[in-house]
Design a protein around this motif. Sequence first.
Motif, PDB file in Angstrom:
ATOM      1  N   GLY A 173     -32.806 -41.777  -5.681  1.00 24.20           N
ATOM      2  CA  GLY A 173     -32.057 -41.093  -6.743  1.00 24.20           C
ATOM      3  C   GLY A 173     -32.936 -40.447  -7.801  1.00 24.20           C
ATOM      4  N   ALA A 174     -34.269 -40.507  -7.609  1.00 27.12           N
ATOM      5  CA  ALA A 174     -35.165 -39.778  -8.520  1.00 27.12           C
ATOM      6  C   ALA A 174     -35.624 -38.477  -7.870  1.00 27.12           C
ATOM      7  N   GLY A 175     -35.098 -38.202  -6.677  1.00 23.99           N
ATOM      8  CA  GLY A 175     -35.455 -36.966  -5.979  1.00 23.99           C
ATOM      9  C   GLY A 175     -34.465 -35.854  -6.299  1.00 23.99           C
ATOM     10  N   TYR A 176     -34.686 -34.708  -5.695  1.00 19.51           N
ATOM     11  CA  TYR A 176     -33.888 -33.501  -5.990  1.00 19.51           C
ATOM     12  C   TYR A 176     -32.392 -33.730  -5.726  1.00 19.51           C
ATOM     13  N   ALA A 188     -36.058 -37.811 -13.665  1.00 15.65           N
ATOM     14  CA  ALA A 188     -34.912 -37.145 -13.020  1.00 15.65           C
ATOM     15  C   ALA A 188     -33.722 -38.094 -12.903  1.00 15.65           C
ATOM     16  N   VAL A 189     -33.956 -39.382 -13.169  1.00 21.14           N
ATOM     17  CA  VAL A 189     -32.852 -40.361 -13.083  1.00 21.14           C
ATOM     18  C   VAL A 189     -31.912 -40.113 -14.265  1.00 21.14           C
ATOM     19  N   TYR A 204     -31.021 -30.582 -13.511  1.00 21.77           N
ATOM     20  CA  TYR A 204     -31.602 -31.226 -12.336  1.00 21.77           C
ATOM     21  C   TYR A 204     -32.049 -30.118 -11.393  1.00 21.77           C
ATOM     22  N   ARG A 205     -33.362 -30.099 -11.083  1.00 17.33           N
ATOM     23  CA  ARG A 205     -33.862 -29.000 -10.258  1.00 17.33           C
ATOM     24  C   ARG A 205     -34.885 -29.506  -9.249  1.00 17.33           C
ATOM     25  N   GLU A 206     -35.251 -28.607  -8.320  1.00 18.35           N
ATOM     26  CA  GLU A 206     -36.203 -28.950  -7.267  1.00 18.35           C
ATOM     27  C   GLU A 206     -37.612 -28.999  -7.870  1.00 18.35           C
ATOM     28  N   ARG A 207     -38.321 -30.115  -7.677  1.00 18.80           N
ATOM     29  CA  ARG A 207     -39.679 -30.260  -8.231  1.00 18.80           C
ATOM     30  C   ARG A 207     -40.558 -30.966  -7.209  1.00 18.80           C
ATOM     31  N   HIS A 208     -40.809 -30.340  -6.086  1.00 22.21           N
ATOM     32  CA  HIS A 208     -41.636 -30.985  -5.066  1.00 22.21           C
ATOM     33  C   HIS A 208     -43.115 -30.691  -5.329  1.00 22.21           C
ATOM     34  N   THR A 209     -43.932 -31.728  -5.197  1.00 19.97           N
ATOM     35  CA  THR A 209     -45.380 -31.516  -5.376  1.00 19.97           C
ATOM     36  C   THR A 209     -45.890 -30.635  -4.235  1.00 19.97           C
ATOM     37  N   VAL A 253     -26.814 -27.137  -4.343  1.00 21.29           N
ATOM     38  CA  VAL A 253     -27.013 -28.590  -4.460  1.00 21.29           C
ATOM     39  C   VAL A 253     -25.820 -29.281  -5.132  1.00 21.29           C
ATOM     40  N   ALA A 254     -25.142 -28.598  -6.056  1.00 19.03           N
ATOM     41  CA  ALA A 254     -23.993 -29.228  -6.730  1.00 19.03           C
ATOM     42  C   ALA A 254     -22.812 -29.363  -5.769  1.00 19.03           C
TER      43      ALA A 254
END
Length: 319
Positions: free
Chosen positions: A8-11, A40-41, A178-183, A224-225
């Motif tokens: 639940g801390a992911g996108y 992101a939680v 809440y947005r996409e934040r991939h390393t 995503v929503a």
Amino acid sequence: MKLLVTGGAGYIGSVVAAQLVEAGHQVTVLDDLSTGHADAVPSGARFVEGSITDAGGVLPGMDGVLHFAAKSLVGESVEKPGLYWANNLGGTLALLDAMRTAEVGRIVFSSTAATYGEPERSPVLETDPTRPTNPYGASKLAVDTALTTFAGLYGLAAVSLRYFNVGGAHTAEDGRVYRERHTVETHLIPNVLAVALGGRDAVSVFGTDYPTPDGTCVRDYIHVADLARAHLLAMEACSPGEHKIYNLGNGTGFSVQEVLSVCREVTGHEIPAVVQERRAGDPAVLVASSEKIQRELGWKPEHPSVRDIVADAWDVLPR
Ligand code: UFG
């Protein structure tokens, strides 16, 4: 309900957690922060940092689990299949065991279009053959198979949602974004927007010789929503002894070139593109029939336009 959201801390997991909190559920997020972000939680959720293999400590008293925690890079899965089998299948089996011990009987699972591999027809139905072309898709399909078995044997109430291409960002009722934040970012839309922002010189277009109208791969993009809302419906629709599987997409395909054009329009940037070799394991066309979830659960996308998906992602990017 008292619900556990793994990953639940992911996108996607964080958007679902936010919607669950808004809907009045008591939410606990379990995430090892290997790819997620603690910030992101959602503020209304309790956060426990940890692995799904240690879920036993947080499961007692829960009504259900929404399971997102997984490795999800197709390319990495080809290089390190063991990591994918251990995390995605091994980790989920440990979670299912802990759920049985704690007598938690409902699960909504984050599955994928990658379970279908190279589909024979478009749009893809849930009854179509599943022939994954990479260990990522194979590990998710193995979990789907396990869920069917566990539902039959132990009365588990399970729903698998097979996502097609997820994009966009979600702004919650409290204004939080809440947005996409991939390393490591491999997805098309965030990569294109990174070029528009000036973070990279050009977008790579992987292959222009596919059997599609403009030669680039065609995908079905879902906001995503909208995707997240389906999880709330799925949790309500869980029924003991049954494993239901639903595709989630919009039923319309857009090519890589079309997505690039939309991104140029939305951002007003030129966005240079460079044609590269095909990326290994990319099917030419992946478009979902989501008729089943619309019919059975009453799900309806509110943001089906790819322009809105791109615009929502673009609007919230930090400048
Ligand atoms: N692409 C580019 N350039 C990029 C990134 C992607 O041309 O910089 C292309 C890809 O080759 C593909 C399309 O854009 O043709 C979409 O690629 P994404 O990586 O955005 O998404 P995928 O369709 O590969 O993957 C998505 C999910 C996976 C899931 C898969 C199901 O991200 O987790 O759908 O097949 F497995």
